[in-house]
Design a protein around this motif. Sequence first.
Motif, PDB file in Angstrom:
ATOM      1  N   ALA A  59       0.883  -1.215   0.000  1.00 57.75           N
ATOM      2  CA  ALA A  59       0.000   0.000   0.000  1.00 57.75           C
ATOM      3  C   ALA A  59       0.888   1.222   0.000  1.00 57.75           C
ATOM      4  O   ALA A  59       1.446   1.606   1.026  1.00 57.75           O
ATOM      5  N   VAL A  60       1.061   1.846  -1.190  1.00 58.56           N
ATOM      6  CA  VAL A  60       1.938   3.022  -1.302  1.00 58.56           C
ATOM      7  C   VAL A  60       1.072   4.292  -1.326  1.00 58.56           C
ATOM      8  O   VAL A  60       0.429   4.589  -2.350  1.00 58.56           O
ATOM      9  N   PHE A  61       0.950   4.959  -0.211  1.00 52.81           N
ATOM     10  CA  PHE A  61       0.145   6.188  -0.111  1.00 52.81           C
ATOM     11  C   PHE A  61       1.005   7.399  -0.458  1.00 52.81           C
ATOM     12  O   PHE A  61       2.162   7.487  -0.040  1.00 52.81           O
ATOM     13  N   PRO A  62       0.430   8.323  -1.189  1.00 53.40           N
ATOM     14  CA  PRO A  62       1.207   9.535  -1.447  1.00 53.40           C
ATOM     15  C   PRO A  62       1.340  10.364  -0.162  1.00 53.40           C
ATOM     16  O   PRO A  62       0.496  10.304   0.714  1.00 53.40           O
ATOM     17  N   ASP A  63       2.444  11.122  -0.109  1.00 55.71           N
ATOM     18  CA  ASP A  63       2.627  12.012   1.049  1.00 55.71           C
ATOM     19  C   ASP A  63       1.749  13.248   0.891  1.00 55.71           C
ATOM     20  O   ASP A  63       1.647  13.814  -0.222  1.00 55.71           O
ATOM     21  N   LEU A  65      -2.239   5.656 -10.158  1.00 56.87           N
ATOM     22  CA  LEU A  65      -1.764   4.335 -10.501  1.00 56.87           C
ATOM     23  C   LEU A  65      -2.116   3.330  -9.423  1.00 56.87           C
ATOM     24  O   LEU A  65      -2.533   2.211  -9.691  1.00 56.87           O
ATOM     25  N   THR A  66      -1.898   3.703  -8.148  1.00 53.79           N
ATOM     26  CA  THR A  66      -2.126   2.771  -7.036  1.00 53.79           C
ATOM     27  C   THR A  66      -3.506   2.918  -6.434  1.00 53.79           C
ATOM     28  O   THR A  66      -3.883   2.122  -5.567  1.00 53.79           O
ATOM     29  N   ASP A  67      -4.180   3.937  -6.886  1.00 57.44           N
ATOM     30  CA  ASP A  67      -5.508   4.266  -6.336  1.00 57.44           C
ATOM     31  C   ASP A  67      -5.443   4.542  -4.839  1.00 57.44           C
ATOM     32  O   ASP A  67      -6.407   4.387  -4.107  1.00 57.44           O
ATOM     33  N   CYS A  68      -4.233   4.870  -4.407  1.00 60.27           N
ATOM     34  CA  CYS A  68      -4.093   5.219  -2.973  1.00 60.27           C
ATOM     35  C   CYS A  68      -4.360   6.708  -2.770  1.00 60.27           C
ATOM     36  O   CYS A  68      -3.987   7.545  -3.607  1.00 60.27           O
ATOM     37  N   GLU A  69      -4.943   6.975  -1.638  1.00 63.30           N
ATOM     38  CA  GLU A  69      -5.352   8.371  -1.327  1.00 63.30           C
ATOM     39  C   GLU A  69      -4.912   8.722   0.084  1.00 63.30           C
ATOM     40  O   GLU A  69      -5.071   7.935   1.011  1.00 63.30           O
TER      41      GLU A  69
END
Length: 782
Positions: A105-109, A173-177
């Motif tokens: 799980a790569v969340f943006p900063d 890309l990762t759909d991480c929020e």
Amino acid sequence: MRAFDPAGMLVAEDSAEVILRLPPTIQIKPPPAISCDMPAVPLDASNSTQADDLAALWHTNDGHFSGDSTGWMAAADRAGTYFFTLTDTLAGCSTTDSVVVTGEAVFPDADAGLPQTLTCETPVLTLSGQVSTGSNLFFEWDTEDGHIVSGAQTLQPIVDAPGTYELVVWNELTDCETTATVTIDADFKTPHAEAGKDVQLNCLAPAATLNGNASTAGNFLYAWHSPDGHILAGADGLTPTVDAPGLYFLTVTNLDNGCVGMDSVWAFADMEAPQLTILPAPTFTCATSFLILDATNSSTGSQFSFVWDTDEGLLLSGKNSPSPVVGAPGEYVLTLTNLVNGCTAAGAVTVPADTLAPDFEILAPLLLTCVRSEVFLQSSAGTAANFLFDWTTSDGHLVTPNNAPTALADAPGTYQLTILNISNGCQSTQKATVIEDRQPPDVVVGDTLVLPCDGAPVRLSGAAPGTPDPVFEWNTPDGHFASDPNAPDPLVDAPGTYVLTVTNAQNGCSDTGETTVSVPVSLSFEAKTISPDCGATFGQIIFGDVWNGAPPFVFSVDGGAHFSSHPVFDSLPPGNYVLMVQDLEGCESLQNVTLTDAATPTVGLEREVSLTWGDFYKIKPKIHFPDTDIVAINWTPTLEIDCPTCLMPVVRPTEDRIYRLELTLASGCVTTAETAFRVEKPTDFFVPNAFSPDGDGVNDRLILYARPNTVRRIRSFVVADRWGGVVFSAKNIPPNDPSAGWDGQTSSTPAPTGVYIWTTEIEWMDGRRQVWSGDVLLTRKR
């Protein structure tokens, strides 16, 4: 198990159970892969053996737990191998199994920046967001309670309202929020500015202090300004000083947020001076005793104060009124003050004077003599139409009316002329003295003459010492001149009255004197007879003054048979005597006298005297002979009498009594008299006005008396001397008790005689209380 002794006997027996425990079994459910939708996946070994004596523990060397790793359940948030071990705490054996977690799980900063505060100085703010780098990132700002002005899709939006602002960053890309928030506060609090109450400027207070102390205090900036007033000092403080009317503004700036509060206050001014109007003053003349100045057209009322002053005039009354009364000319200064605003007005008025008095003198008058009975009095003033004349005298006499320029006087004295100028009421007075020379001659005539027995003439004697050019003239109505009667010393040969008139030739005044010529006058004399007293045999005759004879004289008690130059004749028995006096020339005079037998002397006393119980009375006998003849005095009885051997004793009978007086005279005579005293005794309460503590058993104590069954007790009884010093005191004593009274002692010594003051409080039988006071005389016979 059994145990036997050597004799083969069973002595103990026990048993034990052996149990076989199997290792626990483990079953781990396969975990899902880690993703942004599930950043932490469950590690589930709940299907493994579970018992109270089993200990469960998860552990990993390359992964990471999200939360607690003990127990049959855990959560992993990083890919790796995760081991699960069950340990039998009783048997000590354990079982371990593992499971592999995959995914990432790569969340943006995302960073929404530091919190900020909106203020009056910065009403809008720019937020400062930060995110991870990369082209596949999208971000957006949102708020539920704030307000974004612009730039919601930028990292630095502009906001103008407090609230919570949320920055959302999404990796396509990762759909991480990732979400980050920042709180924006607001400080728009306006400081409280209070300029205080309006102020009043006046002449009493030309400057005033404004009061902004009720404003907010702290890190604030204060500033006063006025578009139409004037700030004298303190414009940057809370209490400035102003000295001009106008509207004053107070600005309060909060240095922390830049917010500003404002208030205003009025400074009013009352600098109007009172209206001062003084009417011209009338002229002060000699007929003016006072004038009233008039400033009534000035400002009046209770708020105005009038103060008049003068250096050369005289203020009689009304110094603090608009209409003062003045008694002299001069300048009068009025200061009018408005007591409300302190403003003053000053003015002056001059009272002119017309006080010139007539100037004149009285010409010196002539002398009055015995031949000049009147003289003229004349002034130098003439007959001016505006003059009134008034001649007066206190010791002389005016013959003519007193209102003319001249007057006629017929008596010596001081004459005063007052001339009044009717135009100004001024007057002046001059005096003149009218002197008389009416001194008659000093007529001196000789003593009375007696014609000799042979009828020869005698010479009169007359003179006028100190009189120049005297003229003598003798006259007689019943005598006879034997020589010139116009001489100062004529001869006369008949008895009678001879009058001498002497005239002063210079003033025409004359006076008379007279003398008498008589025939010889027969002798006369006085004599005193003293008849024999009681027990005496002989009397006495004493010759006194002798008149009309020529001394020396000789005396006789037997009609001239025997003479003696000594005027006292003793040892004369009672009987008739012919007294004779003979002078040097043989002239004689006779008197008949009688010496009587001895008579018994008498004494008189009042028949009856009425007294109130306790009163003193001085007996005054009436005697008909010299008190020097008394050789013995005896009063009986001796009860309640201060001096039984005195002629006029003082008695104080307490009951009816008869006193008898017996007098023994030097002649041996004894006379007696009696007087009766009727004593009215007190009916209720009585304190004597005198007592004599001399130990004679009579009135030795000051006793308080009361009628029986009227006074319950004497609550207090105090005796003091004239200076207030207490010499005796007693409390709660019975009335009529001699032992309870004052014995005249103070400090164990006899008190001095004199008047003492007593005070007592008595309690009547009915419970009433009454205070009595009076004085008492303390006397002693020895």
